[in-house]
Design a protein around this motif. Structure first.
Motif, PDB file in Angstrom:
ATOM      1  N   GLU A 164       0.831  -1.207   0.000  1.00 54.30           N
ATOM      2  CA  GLU A 164       0.000   0.000   0.000  1.00 54.30           C
ATOM      3  C   GLU A 164       0.865   1.258   0.000  1.00 54.30           C
ATOM      4  O   GLU A 164       0.558   2.229  -0.700  1.00 54.30           O
ATOM      5  N   VAL A 165       1.945   1.236   0.799  1.00 54.59           N
ATOM      6  CA  VAL A 165       2.830   2.396   0.842  1.00 54.59           C
ATOM      7  C   VAL A 165       3.481   2.633  -0.520  1.00 54.59           C
ATOM      8  O   VAL A 165       3.577   3.770  -1.000  1.00 54.59           O
ATOM      9  N   ARG A 166       3.917   1.550  -1.158  1.00 55.60           N
ATOM     10  CA  ARG A 166       4.531   1.698  -2.484  1.00 55.60           C
ATOM     11  C   ARG A 166       3.543   2.314  -3.471  1.00 55.60           C
ATOM     12  O   ARG A 166       3.925   3.131  -4.335  1.00 55.60           O
ATOM     13  N   THR A 167       2.277   1.947  -3.344  1.00 61.94           N
ATOM     14  CA  THR A 167       1.248   2.502  -4.233  1.00 61.94           C
ATOM     15  C   THR A 167       0.971   3.971  -3.925  1.00 61.94           C
ATOM     16  O   THR A 167       0.687   4.770  -4.835  1.00 61.94           O
ATOM     17  N   LEU A 168       1.072   4.333  -2.628  1.00 59.39           N
ATOM     18  CA  LEU A 168       0.762   5.701  -2.221  1.00 59.39           C
ATOM     19  C   LEU A 168       1.842   6.710  -2.605  1.00 59.39           C
ATOM     20  O   LEU A 168       1.546   7.890  -2.835  1.00 59.39           O
ATOM     21  N   VAL A 169       3.092   6.271  -2.668  1.00 56.49           N
ATOM     22  CA  VAL A 169       4.213   7.192  -2.841  1.00 56.49           C
ATOM     23  C   VAL A 169       4.069   8.085  -4.079  1.00 56.49           C
ATOM     24  O   VAL A 169       4.273   9.314  -3.986  1.00 56.49           O
ATOM     25  N   PRO A 170       3.722   7.566  -5.262  1.00 51.21           N
ATOM     26  CA  PRO A 170       3.596   8.473  -6.432  1.00 51.21           C
ATOM     27  C   PRO A 170       2.571   9.579  -6.207  1.00 51.21           C
ATOM     28  O   PRO A 170       2.809  10.745  -6.578  1.00 51.21           O
ATOM     29  N   ALA A 171       1.439   9.228  -5.593  1.00 47.08           N
ATOM     30  CA  ALA A 171       0.412  10.249  -5.350  1.00 47.08           C
ATOM     31  C   ALA A 171       0.904  11.273  -4.331  1.00 47.08           C
ATOM     32  O   ALA A 171       0.614  12.484  -4.463  1.00 47.08           O
ATOM     33  N   LEU A 207      11.063  12.133   1.031  1.00 46.30           N
ATOM     34  CA  LEU A 207       9.925  11.241   0.835  1.00 46.30           C
ATOM     35  C   LEU A 207      10.323   9.883   0.274  1.00 46.30           C
ATOM     36  O   LEU A 207       9.561   8.918   0.380  1.00 46.30           O
ATOM     37  N   ASP A 208      11.500   9.789  -0.311  1.00 45.70           N
ATOM     38  CA  ASP A 208      11.906   8.561  -1.004  1.00 45.70           C
ATOM     39  C   ASP A 208      12.051   7.399  -0.009  1.00 45.70           C
ATOM     40  O   ASP A 208      12.978   7.370   0.801  1.00 45.70           O
ATOM     41  N   VAL A 209      11.130   6.453  -0.078  1.00 43.46           N
ATOM     42  CA  VAL A 209      11.162   5.281   0.806  1.00 43.46           C
ATOM     43  C   VAL A 209      11.236   3.999  -0.012  1.00 43.46           C
ATOM     44  O   VAL A 209      10.956   2.916   0.507  1.00 43.46           O
ATOM     45  N   ASP A 210      11.613   4.114  -1.267  1.00 40.00           N
ATOM     46  CA  ASP A 210      11.672   2.928  -2.121  1.00 40.00           C
ATOM     47  C   ASP A 210      12.639   1.877  -1.559  1.00 40.00           C
ATOM     48  O   ASP A 210      12.352   0.678  -1.577  1.00 40.00           O
ATOM     49  N   GLU A 211      13.791   2.356  -1.063  1.00 39.06           N
ATOM     50  CA  GLU A 211      14.769   1.408  -0.526  1.00 39.06           C
ATOM     51  C   GLU A 211      14.211   0.682   0.702  1.00 39.06           C
ATOM     52  O   GLU A 211      14.410  -0.530   0.871  1.00 39.06           O
ATOM     53  N   GLU A 212      13.511   1.436   1.568  1.00 40.32           N
ATOM     54  CA  GLU A 212      12.935   0.815   2.765  1.00 40.32           C
ATOM     55  C   GLU A 212      11.889  -0.238   2.384  1.00 40.32           C
ATOM     56  O   GLU A 212      11.840  -1.333   2.967  1.00 40.32           O
ATOM     57  N   ILE A 213      11.062   0.077   1.407  1.00 41.17           N
ATOM     58  CA  ILE A 213      10.036  -0.874   0.970  1.00 41.17           C
ATOM     59  C   ILE A 213      10.699  -2.090   0.314  1.00 41.17           C
ATOM     60  O   ILE A 213      10.272  -3.245   0.541  1.00 41.17           O
ATOM     61  N   ASP A 214      11.746  -1.858  -0.475  1.00 41.08           N
ATOM     62  CA  ASP A 214      12.463  -2.976  -1.094  1.00 41.08           C
ATOM     63  C   ASP A 214      13.031  -3.915  -0.027  1.00 41.08           C
ATOM     64  O   ASP A 214      12.943  -5.148  -0.140  1.00 41.08           O
ATOM     65  N   ARG A 215      13.635  -3.325   1.014  1.00 45.22           N
ATOM     66  CA  ARG A 215      14.223  -4.159   2.073  1.00 45.22           C
ATOM     67  C   ARG A 215      13.137  -4.890   2.863  1.00 45.22           C
ATOM     68  O   ARG A 215      13.305  -6.056   3.236  1.00 45.22           O
ATOM     69  N   ARG A 259      -1.059   9.219   5.848  1.00 47.07           N
ATOM     70  CA  ARG A 259      -1.279   7.821   5.462  1.00 47.07           C
ATOM     71  C   ARG A 259      -0.027   6.967   5.663  1.00 47.07           C
ATOM     72  O   ARG A 259      -0.114   5.837   6.164  1.00 47.07           O
ATOM     73  N   THR A 260       1.138   7.484   5.318  1.00 45.74           N
ATOM     74  CA  THR A 260       2.361   6.719   5.534  1.00 45.74           C
ATOM     75  C   THR A 260       2.733   6.678   7.024  1.00 45.74           C
ATOM     76  O   THR A 260       3.319   5.705   7.496  1.00 45.74           O
ATOM     77  N   SER A 261       2.391   7.739   7.759  1.00 46.07           N
ATOM     78  CA  SER A 261       2.624   7.708   9.208  1.00 46.07           C
ATOM     79  C   SER A 261       1.780   6.619   9.859  1.00 46.07           C
ATOM     80  O   SER A 261       2.258   5.868  10.723  1.00 46.07           O
ATOM     81  N   SER A 262       0.515   6.522   9.443  1.00 47.90           N
ATOM     82  CA  SER A 262      -0.362   5.473   9.961  1.00 47.90           C
ATOM     83  C   SER A 262       0.153   4.087   9.577  1.00 47.90           C
ATOM     84  O   SER A 262       0.105   3.144  10.379  1.00 47.90           O
ATOM     85  N   ALA A 263       0.681   3.980   8.355  1.00 47.03           N
ATOM     86  CA  ALA A 263       1.224   2.695   7.903  1.00 47.03           C
ATOM     87  C   ALA A 263       2.414   2.273   8.756  1.00 47.03           C
ATOM     88  O   ALA A 263       2.568   1.091   9.102  1.00 47.03           O
ATOM     89  N   ALA A 264       3.278   3.240   9.104  1.00 50.86           N
ATOM     90  CA  ALA A 264       4.443   2.928   9.939  1.00 50.86           C
ATOM     91  C   ALA A 264       4.004   2.430  11.317  1.00 50.86           C
ATOM     92  O   ALA A 264       4.590   1.480  11.870  1.00 50.86           O
TER      93      ALA A 264
END
Length: 282
Positions: A164-171, A207-215, A259-264
C-alpha cells in the motif's frame, strides 16, 4: 516452546508413569524427578532427551506405583523369628530387658520392599520414555505449526502495508509538487527556478522510501523461507524482526503524509505481535 506429554506402562513391579513438559528457553536445560529405583537411570535419560530436543527447559518426571493390593513394606518373618529366639535366650540373663516395637522395625532386614530387577526396570523405563518423547515431539511440532501460521498471518499484513505504501508514494510525490507550486503562486515576488528545483529535490529525497520498501519485501521473503525450515529458527526470526523494525522506524521518520505515518504505526504493531509469537518458538 511449551509442550506436554505423558504415558504409563505396566511392569511386574507396579505401574510406571512418565511426564515430559517444557517451556521456551534459549538452550537445552533438563530437570529430572525420579524414584529411588531409577536414580541410576538419570544419565541415560538425559542422553535420550538430548538426542531428540535441542532447546527448551524440559522437565522429565517418573513414578513407580505398587500394584493394587500390594503392600510396599513387607515383614520378613524369618528375620523376626530369629530375633525372637535370640531375645528368649537373652531374657534369662537380662530379665528387665525391653525391646521397643519401633526399634525392632528399624533392625536391618525386618522390613523390606518388593524385590525388583534393576536392569529390567530401567529397560522398561527407557522404553516408556521413548514413547512419551515421540508424543512430546509431535506435540511440539503441532504447536510450532500453529505458531508459524499465526506469524505468517501477521507477515501477510506487513506485506500488504508495504504494498500500500509503495502505491501511495507516487500520489504523495505529486501532492508535494502541487503544494509547493501553490505556495509559490501565493508569493508576491517571483522565485528563482533553480531555488524551486532545489527545494523540490530536497522534499522528494525526504519522501523517497523505495529502498525501505524494497528491504521490507526482501525480509518478508526471507521470514517466509525461515518459517518453512525444520530446525530451530527462533534466533534467525529475532534478527529479522530487528531489520523489520529498523525499516518501519525509517519509514515513520521520512513520512510527510498521514497515510504513511499510519502505515508505519501499523507495521510496528504487527512486528511487536510477531515478536511475542517468536518468544514461544523453540
Amino acid at each position: 516452546m511449551t509442550a506436554f506429554a505423558s504415558g504409563e506402562r505396566t511392569t511386574p513391579w507396579g505401574t510406571l508413569s512418565c511426564e515430559v513438559r517444557s517451556v521456551n528457553h534459549r538452550f537445552l536445560e533438563i530437570g529430572t524427578r525420579l524414584p529411588d529405583e531409577l536414580r541410576a537411570l538419570e544419565p541415560a535419560l538425559r542422553e535420550r532427551v538430548g538426542a531428540r530436543l535441542s532447546r527448551g527447559k524440559v522437565d522429565v518426571g517418573m513414578r513407580l506405583r505398587a500394584p493394587e493390593g500390594d503392600e510396599t513394606l513387607r515383614l520378613d518373618a524369618g528375620v523376626v523369628d530369629r530375633l525372637a529366639a535370640i531375645a528368649g535366650e537373652m531374657l534369662s540373663r537380662f530379665p528387665t530387658m525391653r525391646v521397643e516395637f519401633t526399634e525392632l522395625l528399624e533392625f536391618p532386614g525386618v522390613l523390606g520392599t518388593r524385590a525388583t530387577d534393576p536392569a529390567a526396570l530401567q529397560a522398561e523405563a527407557l522404553a516408556l520414555l521413548d514413547t512419551v518423547l515421540a508424543e512430546f515431539v509431535v506435540s511440539r511440532e503441532r504447536e510450532g505449526a500453529n505458531l508459524a501460521a499465526a506469524i505468517s498471518e501477521r507477515v501477510d499484513g506487513i506485506a500488504r502495508i508495504a504494498g500500500e505504501v509503495r502505491t501511495l508514494v507516487p500520489a504523495i510525490r505529486a501532492g508535494l509538487i502541487q503544494k509547493l507550486e501553490m505556495r509559490l503562486a501565493d508569493l508576491a515576488q517571483p522565485v528563482d527556478p533553480g531555488r524551486f528545483e532545489q527545494e523540490l529535490v530536497i522534499g522528494l529525497q525526504k519522501l523517497d522510501v523505495d529502498e525501505e520498501i524494497d528491504r521490507l519485501e526482501s525480509h518478508i521473503v526471507e521470514i517466509r523461507r525461515v518459517l518453512g525450515q525444520k530446525e530451530p529458527v527462533g534466533r534467525r526470526l529475532d534478527f529479522l524482526l530487528q531489520e523489520f523494525n529498523r525499516e518501519a522506524n525509517t519509514l515513520g521518520s521520512k513520512s510527510v503524509d498521514a497515510r504513511t505515518s499510519s502505515a508505519a504505526v501499523e507495521l510496528k504493531v504487527l512486528i511487536d505481535q510477531v515478536r511475542e509469537q517468536i518468544q514461544n518458538i523453540e
